[in-house]
Design a protein around this motif. Structure first.
Motif, PDB file in Angstrom:
ATOM      1  N   ILE A 176      19.113  10.903  31.250  1.00 61.84           N
ATOM      2  CA  ILE A 176      18.574  12.171  30.762  1.00 61.84           C
ATOM      3  C   ILE A 176      18.905  12.286  29.277  1.00 61.84           C
ATOM      4  CG2 ILE A 176      18.624  14.681  30.999  1.00 61.84           C
ATOM      5  CD1 ILE A 176      19.732  14.309  33.828  1.00 61.84           C
ATOM      6  N   PRO A 177      17.902  12.389  28.408  1.00 65.72           N
ATOM      7  CA  PRO A 177      16.455  12.494  28.643  1.00 65.72           C
ATOM      8  C   PRO A 177      15.709  11.178  28.546  1.00 65.72           C
ATOM      9  CG  PRO A 177      16.909  12.986  26.363  1.00 65.72           C
ATOM     10  CD  PRO A 177      18.241  12.624  26.991  1.00 65.72           C
ATOM     11  N   LEU A 217      21.291  17.749  24.191  1.00 66.21           N
ATOM     12  CA  LEU A 217      21.270  17.909  25.637  1.00 66.21           C
ATOM     13  C   LEU A 217      22.579  17.472  26.280  1.00 66.21           C
ATOM     14  CD1 LEU A 217      17.682  16.687  26.604  1.00 66.21           C
ATOM     15  CD2 LEU A 217      18.591  18.992  26.878  1.00 66.21           C
ATOM     16  N   ALA A 218      23.270  16.524  25.643  1.00 61.27           N
ATOM     17  CA  ALA A 218      24.526  16.050  26.208  1.00 61.27           C
ATOM     18  C   ALA A 218      25.549  17.174  26.344  1.00 61.27           C
ATOM     19  CB  ALA A 218      25.098  14.927  25.343  1.00 61.27           C
ATOM     20  N   LEU A 219      25.410  18.234  25.514  1.00 61.35           N
ATOM     21  CA  LEU A 219      26.321  19.361  25.605  1.00 61.35           C
ATOM     22  C   LEU A 219      25.699  20.560  26.272  1.00 61.35           C
ATOM     23  CD1 LEU A 219      28.344  19.561  22.260  1.00 61.35           C
ATOM     24  CD2 LEU A 219      29.013  18.583  24.437  1.00 61.35           C
ATOM     25  N   HIS A 267       5.280  11.009  14.380  1.00 63.68           N
ATOM     26  CA  HIS A 267       5.421  12.093  15.343  1.00 63.68           C
ATOM     27  C   HIS A 267       6.611  11.914  16.285  1.00 63.68           C
ATOM     28  CE1 HIS A 267       1.997  14.090  13.728  1.00 63.68           C
ATOM     29  NE2 HIS A 267       1.348  12.944  13.738  1.00 63.68           N
ATOM     30  N   HIS A 268       7.510  11.014  15.885  1.00 64.47           N
ATOM     31  CA  HIS A 268       8.823  10.943  16.520  1.00 64.47           C
ATOM     32  C   HIS A 268       9.943  11.214  15.518  1.00 64.47           C
ATOM     33  CE1 HIS A 268       6.672   8.793  19.806  1.00 64.47           C
ATOM     34  NE2 HIS A 268       7.607   9.338  20.541  1.00 64.47           N
ATOM     35  N   LEU A 269       9.590  11.525  14.268  1.00 63.51           N
ATOM     36  CA  LEU A 269      10.607  11.759  13.245  1.00 63.51           C
ATOM     37  C   LEU A 269      11.552  12.887  13.670  1.00 63.51           C
ATOM     38  CD1 LEU A 269       8.516  11.470   9.952  1.00 63.51           C
ATOM     39  CD2 LEU A 269      10.165   9.818  10.873  1.00 63.51           C
ATOM     40  N   GLY A 270      12.837  12.660  13.494  1.00 60.92           N
ATOM     41  CA  GLY A 270      13.842  13.661  13.811  1.00 60.92           C
ATOM     42  C   GLY A 270      14.292  13.650  15.258  1.00 60.92           C
ATOM     43  N   LEU A 271      13.757  12.752  16.079  1.00 62.48           N
ATOM     44  CA  LEU A 271      14.126  12.713  17.492  1.00 62.48           C
ATOM     45  C   LEU A 271      15.573  12.258  17.643  1.00 62.48           C
ATOM     46  CD1 LEU A 271      13.027  13.076  20.379  1.00 62.48           C
ATOM     47  CD2 LEU A 271      12.369  10.660  20.334  1.00 62.48           C
ATOM     48  N   THR A 272      16.377  13.079  18.293  1.00 61.96           N
ATOM     49  CA  THR A 272      17.805  12.806  18.421  1.00 61.96           C
ATOM     50  C   THR A 272      18.087  11.916  19.625  1.00 61.96           C
ATOM     51  OG1 THR A 272      18.108  14.809  19.738  1.00 61.96           O
ATOM     52  CG2 THR A 272      18.432  14.992  17.353  1.00 61.96           C
ATOM     53  N   CYS A 273      19.242  11.288  19.598  1.00 65.48           N
ATOM     54  CA  CYS A 273      19.723  10.487  20.718  1.00 65.48           C
ATOM     55  C   CYS A 273      20.907  11.233  21.320  1.00 65.48           C
ATOM     56  CB  CYS A 273      20.131   9.093  20.249  1.00 65.48           C
ATOM     57  SG  CYS A 273      20.646   8.004  21.596  1.00 65.48           S
ATOM     58  N   ASP A 274      20.708  11.868  22.458  1.00 66.09           N
ATOM     59  CA  ASP A 274      21.728  12.751  23.029  1.00 66.09           C
ATOM     60  C   ASP A 274      21.833  12.555  24.534  1.00 66.09           C
ATOM     61  OD1 ASP A 274      19.182  13.699  23.354  1.00 66.09           O
ATOM     62  OD2 ASP A 274      19.623  15.778  22.851  1.00 66.09           O
ATOM     63  N   PRO A 275      22.172  11.334  24.983  1.00 66.72           N
ATOM     64  CA  PRO A 275      22.183  11.049  26.422  1.00 66.72           C
ATOM     65  C   PRO A 275      23.248  11.849  27.164  1.00 66.72           C
ATOM     66  CG  PRO A 275      23.209   9.246  25.206  1.00 66.72           C
ATOM     67  CD  PRO A 275      22.616  10.170  24.188  1.00 66.72           C
ATOM     68  N   VAL A 276      22.832  12.544  28.184  1.00 64.46           N
ATOM     69  CA  VAL A 276      23.753  13.353  28.972  1.00 64.46           C
ATOM     70  C   VAL A 276      24.744  12.439  29.688  1.00 64.46           C
ATOM     71  CG1 VAL A 276      23.952  14.965  30.912  1.00 64.46           C
ATOM     72  CG2 VAL A 276      22.066  15.187  29.268  1.00 64.46           C
TER      73      VAL A 276
END
Length: 452
Positions: free
Chosen positions: A383-384, A440-442, A368-377
């Motif tokens: 964040i996040p 989220l970084a963008l 239930h975490h499959l596909g979770l992206t790494c997109d640090p602002v």
């Protein structure tokens, strides 16, 4: 799977510091006049926000992640800026410019997204030493050559019950009649005395507890320019004020779990001392669930804490060996997903779960975490990432509870979920793997995002 270091990232801070230290220790210092470091790929894209540039400098100075004083870091850097010199291993002064001699390179090296090239030159500019290293997740470092799909550190030769997969772990448990924690302990005790196993894991817990305690009382704004305020102290004050009148709130305990995770990850974002579990970006999940066990489970004690960490570490081995714990390689599913699985396994173990239930809990958390992206602002582990740890911790508890309500039989195995994680990560675009170029970084607007 548990090492003590400083934030904000195991792969971007702890690993580079270790790689730089290893490079410096291998030098003939008398021949070196200058040093340069090239940070490639994800390290190049988010190196400033993740402290990679500072980490390699600290490693060259001779600092180790487990020993460096977070409060002394700025003093070291100011001295280098003032003098234009860096003292390799604290001994040999060489010319060094913090801005010019640590270079951020967007291009990834072929073997891994977190690549570093260290170069030392003599007074005439001739190369006297060069080393290429990769930070492969969780603070682990491998040197060139490293094939892209080569497995990283295995469980080691000569272990009585060595394993790489969930299936092998369960097979050994069935063959011996041991639980997951007991089987992992047998392997540990083949390397070191039993007392050292207990003492080492309790030191890990003490470091986790110190991190939580510091995060609960430290107010302020996190560094980096996003203006993110620490929330853990305020939430802590709220929960303390509600003590004794929270009986009607059935989710009161979950608020504490979120608080523990926030406290750790705010400390991590501030560059404080944390336990890599299995990474710094996901460092709040295992401590939060372990603190939940200590605070809310009747009979919780040090022996249970050791069992929790043994079971969590055993599942961590499987994740690291057959999946990935690197956000730069597979996205945040490999960091928060792995940490949640480890925490779920540890909690299920101390709640009396069978090996099959422990494996099931870990699988639920991974799935239930499959596909979770790494997109640090802004390339910052804020964040996040901070809130994501709180959510991952509560998911771990739900996974453990779900597994404990069953008999361990389930359709999707842990190994299948981990294989899916790797496949998903391979198909995930690089923008979503710790580069701060997507997600989220963008799309986050209205904040002052610093340049990466």
């Amino acid at each position: 799977m548990f090492s003590i270091g400083i934030g904000p990232s195991s792969s971007h801070t702890v690993g580079p510091m270790r790689a730089a230290l290893a490079f410096a220790e291998g030098l003939d210092l008398d021949r070196v006049h200058s040093v340069t470091v090239d940070l490639h790929g994800s390290l190049g894209a988010t190196g400033r926000g993740h402290g990679s540039d500072r980490a390699v400098v600290l490693g060259l100075l001779g600092e180790r992640p487990e020993d460096v004083d977070p409060d002394a870091v700025e003093g070291h850097l100011d001295e280098i800026r003032r003098t234009g010199e860096l003292h390799l291993l604290g001994r040999r002064a060489v010319r060094f410019d913090l801005d010019a001699d640590v270079r951020l390179v967007a291009r990834s090296l072929p073997a891994h997204p977190n690549g570093m090239v260290f170069t030392a030159r003599d007074a005439h500019g001739a190369v006297v030493a060069e080393r290429t290293s990769y930070s492969v997740g969780g603070g682990f470092v491998k040197d060139h050559p490293l094939e892209p799909d080569a497995p990283v550190a295995g469980p080691g030769p000569g272990l009585p019950w060595g394993f790489r997969t969930g299936a092998e772990l369960l097979e050994h448990c069935r063959a011996t009649g041991l639980g997951v924690a007991d089987l992992v302990r047998r392997n540990e005790e083949s390397i070191r005395p039993a007392a050292d196993v207990d003492a080492g894991l309790l030191r890990v817990f003490a470091a986790m507890r110190a991190c939580v305690d510091h995060g609960l009382v430290t107010d302020g704004v996190l560094p980096g320019g996003l203006g993110v305020r620490r929330r853990a102290p305020g939430l802590h004050r709220q929960l303390l004020a509600e003590e004794g009148r929270s009986g009607s709130d059935v989710l009161h305990a979950m608020d504490w779990v979120s608080l523990f995770a926030l406290a750790v990850n705010e400390e991590n974002a501030a560059g404080g001392r944390v336990v890599t579990a299995p990474t710094n970006g996901a460092a709040g999940i295992v401590p939060a669930v372990l603190h939940f066990y200590r605070r809310f489970v009747p009979g919780a004690d040090d022996a249970g804490t050791v069992r929790f960490l043994l079971a969590a570490g055993g599942v961590g081995i499987v994740l690291k060996e057959t999946g990935s714990i690197s956000g730069a390689e597979v996205g945040c599913q490999g960091e928060v997903g792995s940490a949640s699985a480890m925490a779920a396994a540890g909690l299920t173990e101390v709640l009396g779960g069978t090996p099959e239930q422990v494996e099931n809990a870990a699988e639920i958390a991974v799935e239930h975490h499959l596909g979770l992206t790494c997109d640090p602002v802004g390339g910052l582990v804020q964040i996040p990432c901070i809130e994501r740890n709180a959510v991952g911790a509560t998911t771990a508890i739900h996974a453990a509870r779900t597994a404990m309500r069953g008999d361990g039989r389930h359709v999707v195995s842990l190994d299948t979920a981990i294989a899916t994680m790797r496949q998903t990560g391979a198909h995930m675009r690089s923008e979503y793997k710790e580069t701060s170029l997507g997600g989220l970084a963008l799309t986050v607007v209205g904040v002052n995002v610093p340049e990466c």
